[in-house]
Each structure stands twice: as structure tokens, then as C-alpha cells.
Design an enzyme around this catalytic site. Structure first.
Site, PDB file in Angstrom:
ATOM      1  N   LYS A  54     -21.886   5.868  -1.714  1.00  0.00           N
ATOM      2  CA  LYS A  54     -22.112   4.033  -0.920  1.00  0.00           C
ATOM      3  C   LYS A  54     -22.549   3.501  -2.159  1.00  0.00           C
ATOM      4  CE  LYS A  54     -22.394   6.133   3.605  1.00  0.00           C
ATOM      5  NZ  LYS A  54     -23.401   6.632   4.691  1.00  0.00           N
ATOM      6  N   GLN A  98     -29.343   6.869   6.854  1.00  0.00           N
ATOM      7  CA  GLN A  98     -28.260   7.964   6.817  1.00  0.00           C
ATOM      8  C   GLN A  98     -28.852   9.037   7.781  1.00  0.00           C
ATOM      9  OE1 GLN A  98     -25.678   8.128   4.538  1.00  0.00           O
ATOM     10  NE2 GLN A  98     -25.161   9.985   5.540  1.00  0.00           N
ATOM     11  N   ASP A 121     -23.329  -0.029  10.344  1.00  0.00           N
ATOM     12  CA  ASP A 121     -22.847   1.251  10.935  1.00  0.00           C
ATOM     13  C   ASP A 121     -22.480   1.220  12.411  1.00  0.00           C
ATOM     14  OD1 ASP A 121     -22.451   3.217   8.989  1.00  0.00           O
ATOM     15  OD2 ASP A 121     -24.609   4.004   9.150  1.00  0.00           O
TER      16      ASP A 121
END
Ligand code: NAP
Length: 296
Positions: A54, A98, A121
Site C-alpha cells: 500500500k 490492518q 476501508d
């Protein structure tokens, strides 16, 4: 019938190129680029690889990135404190916690603590609720990638029967909501679905997001269907999807490969989400100061 192979790498490259150009415009207009922060707890090797990917992708399109790495024994309160800090950091447009986090932590509580305006997200209850109501908000990157791939291969969605196998908050549910917003007739399947094969065979569009190697076999595909395989399963044969690609490709009109289908789209859409989040925050900031507000 041999299916068209949907080239996720090519579609993703096009999106990344466009995002790079728009990030440069944003930085010129606002004096600094959008910023993505990642929060990684512990030393799970796969998570380290994903997070590094990322950051690399951010660098390639000019998005600033900030990595917060916390030790494996971080407490829930310490994790929430880091999220709160990033929520108010003006250099941070998007935040990713994460997953998975170590067992002693509550990952859902941590992702829910992200400011919905920075929730790239799409995992906060606010953004999940906006999506279900068909209202504007940030949506999880992988489901957005699925819709982009369906668009790229000209699959008509209005009135089509779309079957989504999997009902996770990250993939299955948001994919179903996005398909419904495109006026598809949507069926969501899961581990308790009766006669999965028959339901799949009735699909004009089949999206598999299960995490079981080759669960969807060729005989479960209707002739002429479009098949999007989200699955990423590491097996002795390498990385394979949730669909038996070779057999399914004999019946489908179009199908994504694994790797090279949905995977590359996820990072591309995350970059786009970060840019969109930065734009919305800039508009909110200007309107709060009484300055001009961009429409649309
Ligand atoms: P998940 O949270 O484990 O959810 C799996 C879903 O599949 C659940 O809803 C489960 O049903 C259902 N399921 C399990 N076994 C089934 C069966 N035999 N028949 C029908 N449904 C079944 O997984 P996820 O996070 O959604 O991920 C799914 C797959 O996508 C994984 O392979 C993951 O690695 C991959 N993925 C790829 C990307 C990408 O960028 N390409 C991104 C995210 C995920 P229940 O709800 O009843 O348990």
C-alpha cells in the site's frame, strides 16, 4: 464457448494513472497531497507485505503515506489512542487499521473508531449504513473494484440476477449493496445456503468471495455468465481463486483470473478512496471557514 479474460491489471493501471494525475492537481491546489496512514499491530508477515504494498502504491501516485507500527503487546486503549491521533491529523486523509490484529485486540472496535470521513476501508458502521441506504460514503476498495471490472467488460447489471457467494462485511455485503444500487436482482449465499450449485447456475453475474479454493466448479456456471473471483487462496498449486477457472472459462462470457483479476483493483480503488476522502475533507474545511465550496 471460451470466455473473455478480464484483465484486472490493465484496468487497475488505468485507474492508478488517472489517480496520479488528479493527486498532482489536488496537491497544486491545496499545497499538499492526500495522505494515507496505516496502523499495523504485531509482526504478521503477510500483513507487513500488504502494508508495504500500500505504501509503495501511494508513492507511485504521489499520495503521502505514514506507517504506524505498534508492538504485538499493544493494548486496546493504546491502539484506540493512535487511531484518535490520526483522526485529527490534518495531513492524514485516510486511515487503515490492518486486519487481522493480534487475538487479544478487538479489530472491529478499532476500525469502527476511525473517523468515517477518513474510513477508506469503508468499515465503520456509518459508511456501511450509508451504503445500505444508497447514500454517498466511503466504500471498501475490493467491492468497488468488482463493480469497476463488471463495467470494464460491459456486463449489464440492470435487471440481471447477481449471485454473491460470501457475506463478509469487507466483501460480500458491500458487493451485494453496490449491485443492488445498480438495479441488479441480488441473491447473497453463505455457508448455510441450500443447494449452492442451483443458485449459482441461475446467475447472470456471479461474484465469489468465500476463501475456499475452487469451491465454484464449472457446472455451477450458467452459459454466458460473467464471473468475478475475489478469492485468494494459497495452496500447493500456488495462488488460486474460489472458482475453478479452467472449467468455468468454458461456460462464462467473461471471467477474472487469479492472480491478475480483482487483486490489483483493490489497491487502485484504495488510492482513489484516499483521494476522494482528501477532496471531501478539503471541501468541509473550506465550507467551515466560509470559503468557496466545490459542487458535486
Ligand atoms: P470471510 O470473512 O472468511 O467470509 C467468507 C464468506 O464465505 C462467509 O460469508 C461464509 O459464510 C462464506 N462461505 C464459507 N464457506 C462457504 C461455503 N462452503 N459455501 C458458501 N459460502 C461459504 O472472507 P472474506 O474476507 O470475505 O474473503 C473472501 C475471499 O476473498 C478470501 O479468499 C480472501 O482472501 C479474498 N479477498 C481478496 C481480496 C482481494 O483484494 N482480491 C480482498 C479481500 C478478500 P458464513 O457467513 O455463513 O460463515
Amino acid at each position: 464457448m471460451a470466455a473473455t479474460i478480464i484483465d484486472g491489471k490493465a484496468v487497475a493501471a488505468g485507474i492508478r494513472q488517472q489517480v496520479a494525475a488528479e493527486v498532482a492537481e489536488f496537491a497544486a491546489e491545496h499545497g499538499s497531497p492526500p495522505g494515507l496512514a496505516t496502523v499495523l499491530v504485531g509482526d504478521d508477515p503477510a500483513s507487513h507485505i500488504y502494508v508495504a504494498g500500500k505504501h509503495r502504491a501511494c508513492g507511485e501516485v504521489g499520495i503521502a503515506s505514514l506507517g504506524r507500527e505498534l508492538p504485538g503487546d499493544t493494548s486496546q486503549d493504546e491502539l484506540l489512542a493512535v487511531v484518535s491521533e490520526l483522526n485529527v491529523d490534518p495531513a492524514v486523509s485516510g486511515i487503515i487499521v490492518q486486519l487481522p490484529v493480534p487475538r487479544h485486540l478487538d479489530g472491529a472496535r478499532a476500525t469502527s473508531a476511525v473517523d468515517p470521513a477518513k474510513d477508506v476501508d469503508g468499515l465503520t458502521p456509518t459508511n456501511a449504513g450509508l451504503l445500505v441506504q444508497g447514500r454517498e460514503g466511503l466504500v471498501s476498495a475490493t467491492p468497488l473494484g468488482v463493480i469497476e471490472l463488471l463495467r470494464a467488460c460491459d456486463t449489464p447489471l440492470e435487471g440481471a440476477h447477481a449471485v454473491v457467494v460470501g457475506r463478509s462485511d469487507l466483501v460480500g455485503k458491500p458487493v451485494a449493496a453496490l449491485l443492488l444500487a445498480q438495479n441488479a436482482t441480488v441473491t447473497v449465499c453463505h455457508s448455510r445456503t441450500r443447494d449452492l450449485a442451483a443458485v449459482c447456475r441461475s446467475a447472470d453475474v456471479l461474484v465469489a468471495a468465500v476463501g475456499q479454493p475452487r469451491l465454484v466448479t464449472g457446472d455451477m456456471i450458467r452459459e454466458g455468465a460473467t464471473v468475478i473471483d475475489v478469492g485468494m487462496n494459497r495452496t500447493d498449486d500456488g495462488l488460486v481463486g474460489d472458482v475453478d477457472f479452467e472449467d468455468a472459462a468454458q461456460r462464462a462470457r467473461a471471467i477474472t483470473p487469479v492472480p491478475g483479476g480483482v487483486g490489483p483493483m483493490t489497491i487502485a480503488m484504495l488510492l482513489r478512496n484516499t483521494l476522494e476522502a482528501a477532496r471531501s475533507q478539503a471541501v468541509g474545511h473550506r465550507s467551515a471557514r466560509g470559503g468557496p465550496v466545490r459542487s458535486g
